[in-house]
Design a protein around this motif. Sequence first.
Motif, PDB file in Angstrom:
ATOM      1  N   LEU A   1       0.850  -1.171   0.000  1.00  0.00           N
ATOM      2  CA  LEU A   1       0.000   0.000   0.000  1.00  0.00           C
ATOM      3  C   LEU A   1       0.893   1.230   0.000  1.00  0.00           C
ATOM      4  N   GLU A   2       0.570   2.197  -0.825  1.00  0.00           N
ATOM      5  CA  GLU A   2       1.292   3.470  -0.843  1.00  0.00           C
ATOM      6  C   GLU A   2       0.282   4.597  -0.759  1.00  0.00           C
ATOM      7  N   GLU A   3       0.542   5.519   0.146  1.00  0.00           N
ATOM      8  CA  GLU A   3      -0.291   6.709   0.325  1.00  0.00           C
ATOM      9  C   GLU A   3       0.636   7.887   0.586  1.00  0.00           C
ATOM     10  N   HIS A   4       0.152   9.088   0.347  1.00  0.00           N
ATOM     11  CA  HIS A   4       0.954  10.266   0.675  1.00  0.00           C
ATOM     12  C   HIS A   4       0.058  11.398   1.151  1.00  0.00           C
ATOM     13  N   VAL A   5       0.701  12.347   1.823  1.00  0.00           N
ATOM     14  CA  VAL A   5       0.036  13.566   2.251  1.00  0.00           C
ATOM     15  C   VAL A   5       1.038  14.703   2.112  1.00  0.00           C
ATOM     16  N   ASP A   6       0.559  15.860   1.739  1.00  0.00           N
ATOM     17  CA  ASP A   6       1.396  17.051   1.674  1.00  0.00           C
ATOM     18  C   ASP A   6       1.179  17.849   2.949  1.00  0.00           C
ATOM     19  N   VAL A   7       2.271  18.194   3.607  1.00  0.00           N
ATOM     20  CA  VAL A   7       2.200  18.937   4.860  1.00  0.00           C
ATOM     21  C   VAL A   7       2.784  20.331   4.658  1.00  0.00           C
ATOM     22  N   SER A   8       2.229  21.287   5.372  1.00  0.00           N
ATOM     23  CA  SER A   8       2.658  22.685   5.240  1.00  0.00           C
ATOM     24  C   SER A   8       3.734  23.013   6.261  1.00  0.00           C
TER      25      SER A   8
ATOM     26  N   THR B   1       6.137  19.855   2.335  1.00  0.00           N
ATOM     27  CA  THR B   1       6.804  18.562   2.173  1.00  0.00           C
ATOM     28  C   THR B   1       5.773  17.487   1.866  1.00  0.00           C
ATOM     29  N   ARG B   2       6.105  16.594   0.968  1.00  0.00           N
ATOM     30  CA  ARG B   2       5.269  15.414   0.709  1.00  0.00           C
ATOM     31  C   ARG B   2       5.798  14.265   1.548  1.00  0.00           C
ATOM     32  N   VAL B   3       4.903  13.631   2.316  1.00  0.00           N
ATOM     33  CA  VAL B   3       5.225  12.468   3.126  1.00  0.00           C
ATOM     34  C   VAL B   3       4.589  11.258   2.449  1.00  0.00           C
ATOM     35  N   GLN B   4       5.441  10.359   1.976  1.00  0.00           N
ATOM     36  CA  GLN B   4       4.996   9.150   1.274  1.00  0.00           C
ATOM     37  C   GLN B   4       5.153   7.965   2.219  1.00  0.00           C
ATOM     38  N   ALA B   5       4.062   7.249   2.475  1.00  0.00           N
ATOM     39  CA  ALA B   5       4.105   6.045   3.311  1.00  0.00           C
ATOM     40  C   ALA B   5       3.935   4.824   2.419  1.00  0.00           C
ATOM     41  N   ARG B   6       4.743   3.817   2.684  1.00  0.00           N
ATOM     42  CA  ARG B   6       4.656   2.542   1.967  1.00  0.00           C
ATOM     43  C   ARG B   6       4.586   1.447   3.029  1.00  0.00           C
ATOM     44  N   VAL B   7       3.593   0.572   2.917  1.00  0.00           N
ATOM     45  CA  VAL B   7       3.409  -0.519   3.878  1.00  0.00           C
ATOM     46  C   VAL B   7       3.294  -1.822   3.107  1.00  0.00           C
ATOM     47  N   GLU B   8       4.106  -2.801   3.509  1.00  0.00           N
ATOM     48  CA  GLU B   8       4.040  -4.142   2.938  1.00  0.00           C
ATOM     49  C   GLU B   8       3.536  -5.073   4.029  1.00  0.00           C
TER      50      GLU B   8
ATOM     51  N   GLN C   1     -10.641  -5.916   3.693  1.00  0.00           N
ATOM     52  CA  GLN C   1      -9.461  -5.702   4.533  1.00  0.00           C
ATOM     53  C   GLN C   1      -8.536  -4.679   3.893  1.00  0.00           C
ATOM     54  N   ALA C   2      -8.293  -4.811   2.598  1.00  0.00           N
ATOM     55  CA  ALA C   2      -7.414  -3.872   1.901  1.00  0.00           C
ATOM     56  C   ALA C   2      -7.975  -2.447   1.988  1.00  0.00           C
ATOM     57  N   THR C   3      -9.284  -2.320   1.839  1.00  0.00           N
ATOM     58  CA  THR C   3      -9.919  -1.009   1.927  1.00  0.00           C
ATOM     59  C   THR C   3      -9.787  -0.434   3.331  1.00  0.00           C
ATOM     60  N   ALA C   4      -9.965  -1.280   4.349  1.00  0.00           N
ATOM     61  CA  ALA C   4      -9.845  -0.823   5.737  1.00  0.00           C
ATOM     62  C   ALA C   4      -8.417  -0.365   6.030  1.00  0.00           C
ATOM     63  N   ILE C   5      -7.434  -1.099   5.564  1.00  0.00           N
ATOM     64  CA  ILE C   5      -6.036  -0.735   5.800  1.00  0.00           C
ATOM     65  C   ILE C   5      -5.706   0.564   5.068  1.00  0.00           C
ATOM     66  N   GLU C   6      -6.192   0.698   3.854  1.00  0.00           N
ATOM     67  CA  GLU C   6      -5.971   1.932   3.095  1.00  0.00           C
ATOM     68  C   GLU C   6      -6.553   3.135   3.834  1.00  0.00           C
ATOM     69  N   ARG C   7      -7.780   3.006   4.327  1.00  0.00           N
ATOM     70  CA  ARG C   7      -8.413   4.101   5.080  1.00  0.00           C
ATOM     71  C   ARG C   7      -7.612   4.429   6.336  1.00  0.00           C
ATOM     72  N   LEU C   8      -7.131   3.390   7.024  1.00  0.00           N
ATOM     73  CA  LEU C   8      -6.370   3.579   8.255  1.00  0.00           C
ATOM     74  C   LEU C   8      -5.069   4.336   7.992  1.00  0.00           C
ATOM     75  N   VAL C   9      -4.328   3.923   6.970  1.00  0.00           N
ATOM     76  CA  VAL C   9      -3.056   4.594   6.645  1.00  0.00           C
ATOM     77  C   VAL C   9      -3.313   6.032   6.213  1.00  0.00           C
ATOM     78  N   ARG C  10      -4.339   6.233   5.404  1.00  0.00           N
ATOM     79  CA  ARG C  10      -4.666   7.592   4.964  1.00  0.00           C
ATOM     80  C   ARG C  10      -5.030   8.472   6.169  1.00  0.00           C
ATOM     81  N   SER C  11      -5.822   7.916   7.092  1.00  0.00           N
ATOM     82  CA  SER C  11      -6.203   8.648   8.292  1.00  0.00           C
ATOM     83  C   SER C  11      -4.987   8.968   9.162  1.00  0.00           C
TER      84      SER C  11
END
Length: 143
Positions: free
Chosen positions: A4-11, A95-102, A120-130
């Motif tokens: 799973l890969e997600e990112h967020v931009d922080v100010s 800054t962009r913060v990129q998270a990768r979870v295996e 399960q994949a959807t729940a994990i994606e929501r959790l990481v994004r949150s």
Amino acid sequence: MSTLEEHVDVSVPLDRAWEGLHRIEDYPRFVAGVRDARAEQAGRTHLDIEAGGRSREIEAEVSDRREQHVVEWRTTGAPDLAGSFSLQPIDDGHTRVQARVEYDPGALRDAFGGPRGFAQATAIERLVRSDLEHFKDCVEQGR
């Protein structure tokens, strides 16, 4: 293994985001389910986690590639998880913060319960994004 890969931009500038990732004791503020977190010797981290109504203690090995602005981690026991955070400057104040979870979906379900398959994949994606959004809030507010 699933990835799973997600990112967020922080100010905030890259250095401030980097410092926020390294304050292990602050993880309970932005990582769902983490009740306690502490850095230990030799690049190890200890986490007390509650998820799916189950409590677990997890040890992880953490390594920095500071020159590339990457933090990599891997659990040392069950469940088998690995991942990284990479930081990329957008400009002087962002800054962009990129998270990768295996993860192994079956092992994660065995450890913490929860849904199977796509749910399960959807729940994990929501959790990481949150978690990333909570990190954003914490680091931007200077907590």
